[in-house]
Design a protein around this motif. Sequence first.
Motif, mmCIF file in Angstrom:
data_model
loop_
_atom_site.group_PDB
_atom_site.id
_atom_site.type_symbol
_atom_site.label_atom_id
_atom_site.label_comp_id
_atom_site.label_asym_id
_atom_site.label_seq_id
_atom_site.Cartn_x
_atom_site.Cartn_y
_atom_site.Cartn_z
ATOM 1 N N MET A 57 35.362 7.891 -6.845
ATOM 2 C CA MET A 57 34.170 7.516 -7.593
ATOM 3 C C MET A 57 34.544 7.237 -9.043
ATOM 4 N N PHE A 58 33.731 6.462 -9.737
ATOM 5 C CA PHE A 58 33.942 6.083 -11.134
ATOM 6 C C PHE A 58 35.122 5.123 -11.303
ATOM 7 N N SER A 59 35.430 4.379 -10.252
ATOM 8 C CA SER A 59 36.419 3.307 -10.365
ATOM 9 C C SER A 59 35.680 1.996 -10.604
ATOM 10 N N TYR A 60 36.422 0.989 -11.064
ATOM 11 C CA TYR A 60 35.798 -0.315 -11.277
ATOM 12 C C TYR A 60 35.293 -0.903 -9.965
ATOM 13 N N ASP A 61 35.965 -0.612 -8.868
ATOM 14 C CA ASP A 61 35.484 -1.094 -7.568
ATOM 15 C C ASP A 61 34.136 -0.466 -7.224
ATOM 16 N N ASP A 62 33.978 0.842 -7.541
ATOM 17 C CA ASP A 62 32.686 1.501 -7.325
ATOM 18 C C ASP A 62 31.608 0.841 -8.169
ATOM 19 N N TYR A 63 31.965 0.531 -9.395
ATOM 20 C CA TYR A 63 30.994 -0.085 -10.301
ATOM 21 C C TYR A 63 30.602 -1.481 -9.820
ATOM 22 N N LYS A 64 31.573 -2.223 -9.313
ATOM 23 C CA LYS A 64 31.278 -3.560 -8.795
ATOM 24 C C LYS A 64 30.289 -3.492 -7.633
#
Length: 252
Positions: A1-8
């Motif tokens: 969690m809190f990765s750029y992929d999660d944000y995307k």
Amino acid sequence: MFSYDDYKEIIRIIQSTGRHCSYAEALHRDRFVIMRHDVEYSVERAYQLAKVEQSMDFISTYFFQWTNNTYNILSRRNMDMIKDMHERGQHIGLHFALNGMTDMQQIRSRVQKEIEILSEMFGFAVTEFSVHRPSKDVLRENIRLDGILNAYQDDFFTFADQIDEETPLQVKYMSDANHIWRYGYPDEKNITSYDKVQILTHPFAWSKKGCGNFDNYRDLLQEKYIELVQSVDNECKDFGEYREYFCEKNVR
């Protein structure tokens, strides 16, 4: 969690609703999703998150502190990043720190003054603010100022002394404060089940790989350490011979 992929993935869900908009646009809509970022420790992290958004043709609002002791928004490097974000379409606002103030008239006056100064320094109009760690009294006050939008005014935020599952919400609010999603995770159900949604993230919590609170704190301190060494070196060459030593020492 809190990765750029999660944000995307969060961005993808918001875009799929067709309700994504700015604060100004939300004033005239019955249904909206607002994405907001309060920048606490690192302009660089905010800049990198803005690049992620740009890659998905997504615009949000970034609120920067004037009195934060961990970054200087008027340094040349930080101003260059903030101006670049603005030129790429991101909305820039003031993240207002109360610093012990409780008098509501004083708070109103100070917000206006800080916004005027930032507008002059940045060279573009700053017309929005969010309050850093707002007290219940400030939230209850529902501060409104001519020509300035408050992220916590009741058009965008529902205040209640105690929030639980039974609390009627005009606006669904979700926040990643303290590296924990409060009031729900912005998944498809939480975003689409409400007509009005405001999501708050703190860019320092997000990174390419994503990590827990401890590892993120460690990485953030390392980044700030290197930034300090580089800043001292850019100001003068008094310690130039030691620069690489201290950078390498920190990396180890």
